[in-house]
Design a protein around this motif. Structure first.
Motif, short mmCIF file in Angstrom:
data_model
loop_
_atom_site.label_atom_id
_atom_site.label_comp_id
_atom_site.label_asym_id
_atom_site.label_seq_id
_atom_site.Cartn_x
_atom_site.Cartn_y
_atom_site.Cartn_z
N TYR A 171 -8.85 5.78 4.63
CA TYR A 171 -9.90 4.94 4.39
C TYR A 171 -9.38 3.68 5.17
O TYR A 171 -9.78 2.57 5.05
CB TYR A 171 -10.36 4.84 3.13
N GLU A 186 -4.80 8.58 1.21
CA GLU A 186 -6.39 7.96 1.00
C GLU A 186 -6.29 6.69 1.80
O GLU A 186 -7.28 6.15 2.44
CB GLU A 186 -6.57 7.62 -0.65
N VAL A 187 -5.03 5.87 1.70
CA VAL A 187 -4.77 4.75 2.43
C VAL A 187 -4.99 4.89 3.98
O VAL A 187 -5.86 4.26 4.48
CB VAL A 187 -3.16 4.22 2.06
N THR A 221 -0.97 4.54 -7.75
CA THR A 221 -2.33 4.95 -8.09
C THR A 221 -3.32 5.43 -7.01
O THR A 221 -4.29 6.14 -7.28
CB THR A 221 -3.05 3.89 -9.00
N VAL A 222 -2.98 5.15 -5.77
CA VAL A 222 -3.77 5.44 -4.62
C VAL A 222 -3.10 6.24 -3.72
O VAL A 222 -1.82 5.71 -3.60
CB VAL A 222 -4.33 4.12 -3.78
N THR A 223 -3.23 7.41 -3.17
CA THR A 223 -2.43 8.09 -2.50
C THR A 223 -2.16 7.65 -1.01
O THR A 223 -3.17 6.84 -0.42
CB THR A 223 -2.63 9.72 -2.32
N LYS A 224 -1.09 8.00 -0.41
CA LYS A 224 -0.74 7.65 0.97
C LYS A 224 -2.04 8.22 1.92
O LYS A 224 -2.34 7.50 2.69
CB LYS A 224 0.53 8.16 1.42
N ALA A 240 0.85 -1.28 0.10
CA ALA A 240 0.08 -0.01 0.08
C ALA A 240 0.79 1.26 -0.05
O ALA A 240 0.43 2.30 -0.79
CB ALA A 240 -0.82 0.12 1.39
#
Ligand code: NAP
Length: 309
Positions: free
Chosen positions: A219, A215-216, A210-213, A205
């Motif tokens: 959520y 956001e991790v 493609t997914v920002t830190k 993660a």
């Protein structure tokens, strides 16, 4: 010989989470006439004295074990060989030498050759812990209701095994006895693999583009944060576990990879029945763990939803 778990002088070598919890549990039960502690750093020894889970601190492990009738090695697994070599000439005849290491076969290879005649070496592993480390992390209830696995060597004196069992029971644990190789295999699947999978998923993660830190993190209540507890565990301890239980871990990783491939296939081919069957079976395992008193039944691991993001 006492069957009440009491020793006149106990030496704890290593005063982190497990060493400090053991000190607290001994104080709670009045299990030691004197608790002597030793750790690498001045800061840890001073803190242990200040908290009060040891009675006396010694800079050198060799001085700490003098006249102790129980010596417990509570350092990371990778350090026990050198510690055993240092303390060996100073161990009292008739003393029990044990440890709390998460791996047993390699530890026996590292410690065993140093143990002098007349000293009873009985390896052990309390199956209890948290992701915290250091002398402030310990608490007296850590071992309550948990298992402690003893892996006596061939020819270990049964009276001494019974005496050590009484000690751990007085600290709150239940006792199982098994051979070291079996211990390492069981722990590879129940402890080592879950931690390594957690380290891996949290690392993945962290590496995603493609997914920002943020956001991790934001959520994480979706499941991710439950892995982060395991992945926050002590890096030294887990490096040593990997290096010292290589074979069993790799064997379990082999099985895990096959099952992961089967799951990928089920998802690819839309095999809902296979997925549903697996998820039903695993839910039952969780219920068995709760029924065995090794976890609370409260939803969400007993977290307070009012404090959830
Ligand atoms: P920890 O909190 O990191 O404490 C380790 C202690 O060992 C510290 O006091 C450290 O001293 C001391 N130490 C390290 N190297 C040393 C050396 N060469 N000589 C003397 N002291 C040394 O670790 P822990 O979680 O208590 O783990 C200790 C053992 O318990 C490990 O073998 C681990 O496998 C086992 N275990 C851990 C858990 C768990 O959940 N954490 C559960 C069951 C068993 P300084 O503070 O001065 O550095």
């Amino acid at each position: 010989m006492s069957g009440d778990g009491h020793f006149d002088r106990v030496a704890l070598i290593g005063l982190g989470l497990i060493g400090s919890s053991l000190g607290h549990a001994m104080k709670r039960g009045g299990l030691a006439g004197e608790i002597v502690g030793s750790a690498r750093s001045d800061a840890t020894r001073a803190r242990a004295l200040e908290i009060g889970f040891i009675d006396r601190a010694e800079t050198n492990a060799a001085d700490a074990v003098k006249d102790a009738d129980l010596v417990v090695l509570c350092t990371p697994v990778g350090a026990v060989g050198a510690v055993a070599q240092e303390i060996a000439p100073h161990l009292a005849k008739g003393a029990i030498l044990t440890d709390v290491g998460s791996v047993k076969a390699s530890l026996i290879d590292d410690v065993g050759p140093h143990v002098p005649d007349g000293v009873h070496f009985i390896p052990g592993h309390p199956i209890a812990g948290t992701e915290q480390s250091g002398p402030d992390a310990g608490f007296p209830e850590l071992f309550d209701g948990r298992w402690c696995i003893l892996t006596p060597l061939e020819g270990s004196d049964p009276d001494m095994v019974a005496k050590l069992s009484s000690f751990w029971e007085a600290c709150g644990t239940k006792i199982d006895v098994m051979d070291a190789k079996h211990h390492d295999l069981v722990l590879a699947i129940t402890s080592h693999l879950p931690h390594l999978i957690a380290y891996n998923i949290v690392g993945t993660a962290d590496d995603l583009e493609t997914v920002t830190k943020s956001e991790v993190i934001k959520y994480s209540a979706g499941g991710f944060r439950d892995f982060t507890r395991l992945a926050a565990s002590d890096p030294t301890m887990w490096r040593d576990v990997c290096l010292n239980n290589r074979e069993a871990i790799l064997e379990m990783f082999g099985r895990f990879s096959e099952d992961l491939a089967a799951m990928q296939r089920a998802i690819r081919w839309g095999d809902g029945d296979a997925l549903f069957d697996l998820f039903t079976r695993t839910r039952d395992i969780r219920r068995s763990i709760v029924d065995a008193g090794q976890e609370v039944a409260a939803p969400n691991f007993g977290r307070d939803p009012a404090k959830e993001d």
